[in-house]
Design an enzyme around this catalytic site. Structure first.
Site, PDB file in Angstrom:
ATOM      1  N   SER A  12       0.849  -1.183   0.000  1.00 25.56           N
ATOM      2  CA  SER A  12       0.000   0.000   0.000  1.00 25.56           C
ATOM      3  C   SER A  12       0.892   1.243   0.000  1.00 25.56           C
ATOM      4  O   SER A  12       1.687   1.421  -0.913  1.00 25.56           O
ATOM      5  CB  SER A  12      -0.951  -0.040   1.199  1.00 25.56           C
ATOM      6  OG  SER A  12      -1.994   0.887   1.028  1.00 25.56           O
ATOM      7  N   ASP A  59      -9.795  -3.403  -5.753  1.00 26.86           N
ATOM      8  CA  ASP A  59      -9.207  -2.625  -4.664  1.00 26.86           C
ATOM      9  C   ASP A  59      -9.624  -1.156  -4.769  1.00 26.86           C
ATOM     10  O   ASP A  59      -9.246  -0.477  -5.720  1.00 26.86           O
ATOM     11  CB  ASP A  59      -7.683  -2.754  -4.726  1.00 26.86           C
ATOM     12  CG  ASP A  59      -6.981  -2.091  -3.553  1.00 26.86           C
ATOM     13  OD1 ASP A  59      -7.633  -1.357  -2.791  1.00 26.86           O
ATOM     14  OD2 ASP A  59      -5.766  -2.315  -3.401  1.00 26.86           O
ATOM     15  N   HIS A 112      -8.062  -4.819  -1.717  1.00 25.03           N
ATOM     16  CA  HIS A 112      -6.848  -4.313  -1.079  1.00 25.03           C
ATOM     17  C   HIS A 112      -6.203  -5.326  -0.133  1.00 25.03           C
ATOM     18  O   HIS A 112      -4.988  -5.425  -0.063  1.00 25.03           O
ATOM     19  CB  HIS A 112      -7.174  -3.034  -0.309  1.00 25.03           C
ATOM     20  CG  HIS A 112      -5.972  -2.237   0.072  1.00 25.03           C
ATOM     21  ND1 HIS A 112      -5.184  -1.590  -0.851  1.00 25.03           N
ATOM     22  CD2 HIS A 112      -5.414  -1.977   1.290  1.00 25.03           C
ATOM     23  CE1 HIS A 112      -4.200  -0.957  -0.230  1.00 25.03           C
ATOM     24  NE2 HIS A 112      -4.314  -1.174   1.069  1.00 25.03           N
TER      25      HIS A 112
END
Length: 728
Positions: A580, A666, A701
């Site tokens: 991320s 995501d 995600h």
């Protein structure tokens, strides 16, 4: 993101970096690969502030991304074909690691107690908890009588069977189960696409049947009104932002739910919660540096929410109820590392705030809780956490702390207000998690549970250390290390170096059974506690954001330099990993110092920073301008972000082997960021090392949702690290 251009440290050259030295990595480990996919180049130009950029791979961003998140089948066929071709190439490159992946998975699974159960938390006449069944992927929620024997399964009432609810779905994530005050019903939520649009349902806890009430497109949970006949929830708008709070009355359709509050500013997140005393519903409105609370008294659910303190840029606060007062954790008044104030419940306005726990520079207060006779808070000093407890009547304070060099504490508190017993957890890189009940009056600790490692674990076989790497500007970067005692520290050991460095998030030095698979293969497992987190206080965060963002990247490189110099490993053996915002870190260090890493693993990497911050329709963009900068409004911030944005700074240099991972649905880091980045890296690299992209076509995600499915993903990532380190 930055107030100055990206400046290289003395050990790094951006304009003409040294060529990648293979060291332990040999191209032969990726021999006989087919030609990688070559994404079509379709130039698209964009001019901002008189600056024109051309993006050859912008077409990989689906125009219908909002709709596609809810129905992945409508993805543009050309984009799908390219992502599938990337997956095929990735599979070919990793084909020979399949036996290793299976071995890693078996090891990791063997360290998990498959039929594990939590220690239930007491609340009213019951105690609530979760358990897993052998072979099961999802948690099961249960309750027992308050003082019932936790080992007696005959008294355990199963409220929600996660495996049953997930049956037949390629992705399924539970959003928890929240029981009503009278314990008759529960709100539970799920996401079955990975796009984080949760559906809420209401369950009769006596019969196990769901009511007709179904709430779509929520942020993940609901908060009961005390009477158990209605609840509050936040709804997501078309851009995936929680912009509205609604009040739902059982037995009525969602279309009739009353709008309680709407946040007009797209730059703010919003959530809804409740107090232990059931006196208030909290509406929490915040971005990354400013917050505001609005309260609804449960005595009048139809009343307009009342503001506690109006939002002021840069002022944060959170509150917890303490009977006739609120305890408020805030940075108001230049309390950079936060302080605690109190205010009357009936007049919580800022002018009535009275300081009770003063600001101590260098001691960061992380969170706080209040109970009938005690106030407690979790703080971090010198990089280590401790729990502080104050007797509300006498003001006497004491701490719960531990003696290891590096460890992690978790504060669970209690589900009831009138209690002297709280719960906390402790672990270190070598010590399995331990769960304690703690009596705040007698100061007795009761060990409730120690994490079991069925395949066996001897902490004495491992070493955990906290070392400090000198940074370019005189700061020192904490680095937590784990390795086997018999690992040779002569520079020959490979190393997985993990980093994050954003949003003030601190990476805990806690027990992680998965990384033992690396340590047992001679790896040094390292966590770099770099700027951008709050590991060394709030200033550590501030000096790793906006105009100081490059400190994050330089700190990580400094950690690699130190580990190399001290012979914990060598540049030829360091595999960098981050996900991320930590994936942005991976992209930046790959551009800045590719020669210092044997490989790079970037999970759901936020690498297309400038384009994302210029797109205010994306879910997280407006709320994150305080973190990175607003390049739409500010040319200075545009140029700052452009100076380090990994995608914009890919250049003609020899990149190390690289694995990027994305999720099709995501909403946080969209799939096209790693897809575009890999396409550009492959176009620009002057080396022969493979650049791989794996897109999970059934997840978002967080990757796979099941506990064992997630282990398969970790085993895949570790197999890549082991392969490029030459340790297969």
């Amino acid at each position: 993101m930055l107030a100055r251009r990206l400046i290289a440290s003395r050990s790094t050259s951006i304009s003409s970096p040294p060529q990648y030295r293979s060291g332990a990595f040999h191209l032969s480990v990726f021999k006989n690969l087919p030609n990688p996919p070559a994404a079509a180049r379709k130039p698209l130009s964009d001019t901002r502030h008189g600056i024109t950029r051309t993006d050859d791979y912008a077409w990989l961003r689906a125009d219908n991304w909002q709709a596609m998140f809810k129905d992945p089948s409508i993805l543009d066929p050309e984009i799908r074909k390219h992502l599938e071709a990337e997956n095929t190439y990735m599979n070919a490159a990793m084909e020979d690691t399949k036996p290793l992946q299976k071995a890693l998975f078996a090891e990791m699974r063997g360290r998990i107690k498959e039929d594990d159960s939590s220690v239930p938390m007491k609340d009213g006449g019951f105690a609530y908890g979760t358990f897993f069944v052998t072979g099961g992927e999802q948690p099961h929620y249960f309750r027992i009588p308050r003082d019932g024997d936790t080992k007696d399964e005959t008294i355990r009432a199963v409220l929600l069977d996660g495996d049953k609810e997930a049956a037949g779905k390629s992705y399924f994530r539970l959003g928890g189960l929240d029981h009503s005050t009278d314990h008759s019903r529960g709100i539970w939520g799920y996401d079955d696409k990975g796009a984080e649009f949760f559906t809420l349902k209401v369950r009769d806890l006596a019969t196990g049947e769901d009511l007709a009430d179904v709430i779509e497109n929520t942020g993940g949970g609901g908060i009961w009104a005390p009477d158990g006949k209605s609840f509050f929830y936040s709804a997501l708008d078309e851009n995936h932002r929680p912009s509205k709070v609604f009040h739902h009355i059982l037995g009525t359709p969602q279309s009739e739910d009353r709008l309680v509050y709407e946040e007009k500013d797209p730059g703010f997140f919003m959530g809804v919660g409740g107090s232990l005393l059931d006196d208030f519903i909290y509406i929490d409105i915040h971005d990354h540096e400013t917050s505001e609370y609005r309260l609804i008294s449960t005595k009048d659910l139809t009343a307009e929410p009342k503001i506690v303190a109006k939002r002021e840029e840069g002022i944060e606060y959170t509150l917890t109820e303490g009977g006739d007062v609120f305890y408020i954790l805030t940075n108001d008044g230049d309390a950079k590392d936060f302080k605690i104030v109190e205010a009357p419940v009936n007049a919580p306005d800022k002018e009535n705030w009275r300081e009770i726990v003063p600001h101590k520079p260098g001691t960061l207060i992380i969170n706080h809780m209040a109970f009938a006779r005690h106030l407690l808070w979790l703080e971090r000093k010198d990089g280590l956490p401790q729990i502080m407890i104050r007797d509300r009547k006498t003001g006497e304070e004491h701490a719960i702390a531990f003696a290891e060099e590096a460890y992690s504490l978790g504060l669970s508190g209690a589900a009831e207000y009138d209690t002297d017993v709280i719960r906390f957890s402790y672990s270190s890189m070598t010590t399995p998690s331990q769960l304690y009940d703690y009596n705040m009056v007698t100061r007795e600790r009761t060990l409730l549970k120690t994490q079991e490692v069925p395949s066996g674990h001897n902490p004495d076989d491992y070493v955990t250390r906290r070392v400090f790497a000198p940074a370019w500007d005189g700061e020192t970067v904490p680095v937590t290390l784990l390795y086997r005692k018999d690992t040779a520290l002569d520079g020959s050991a490979p190393c997985l170096l993990y980093g994050y460095g954003a949003y003030g998030i601190t990476i805990p030095a806690g027990f992680n059974t998965n990384c033992l698979s690396l340590a047992d293969r001679g790896f040094v497992y390292a966590i770099a506690h770099i700027r951008g987190g709050k590991d060394k206080g709030f200033a550590w965060y501030e000096n790793g954001k906006m105009e100081f963002k490059t400190n994050t990247f330089k700190d990580f490189i400094a950690a690699a330099d130190y580990l190399n110099q001290q012979k914990f490993t060598s540049y030829a053996g360091i595999i960098a990993e981050g996900g991320s915002a930590g994936g942005m870190l991976m992209g930046a260090i790959a551009n800045m110092a590719p020669e210092k890493f044997a490989g790079v693993i970037a999970a759901v990497p936020f690498v297309d920073v400038l384009n994302t911050m210029l797109d205010d329709t994306l879910p997280l963009t407006p709320p994150e301008w305080p973190e990175w900068g607003n390049p739409i409004e500010s040319q200075e911030e545009y140029e700052q972000i452009a100076a380090y944005s990994p995608y914009d700074n890919v250049g003609a240099k020899a990149y190390p082997p690289l694995l990027a991972l994305g999720g099709l649905t995501d909403p946080r880091v969209t799939y096209w960021e790693p897809a575009k980045w890999v396409a550009k890296l492959r176009e620009k690299t002057t080396g022969e090392a493979p650049i791989l992209l794996k897109t999970n076509m059934d997840a978002g995600h967080g990757g796979a949702s099941g506990r064992f499915q997630r282990l398969e993903e970790i085993a895949f990532e570790y197999a890549f690290a082991i392969k490029v380190a030459g340790k297969m």
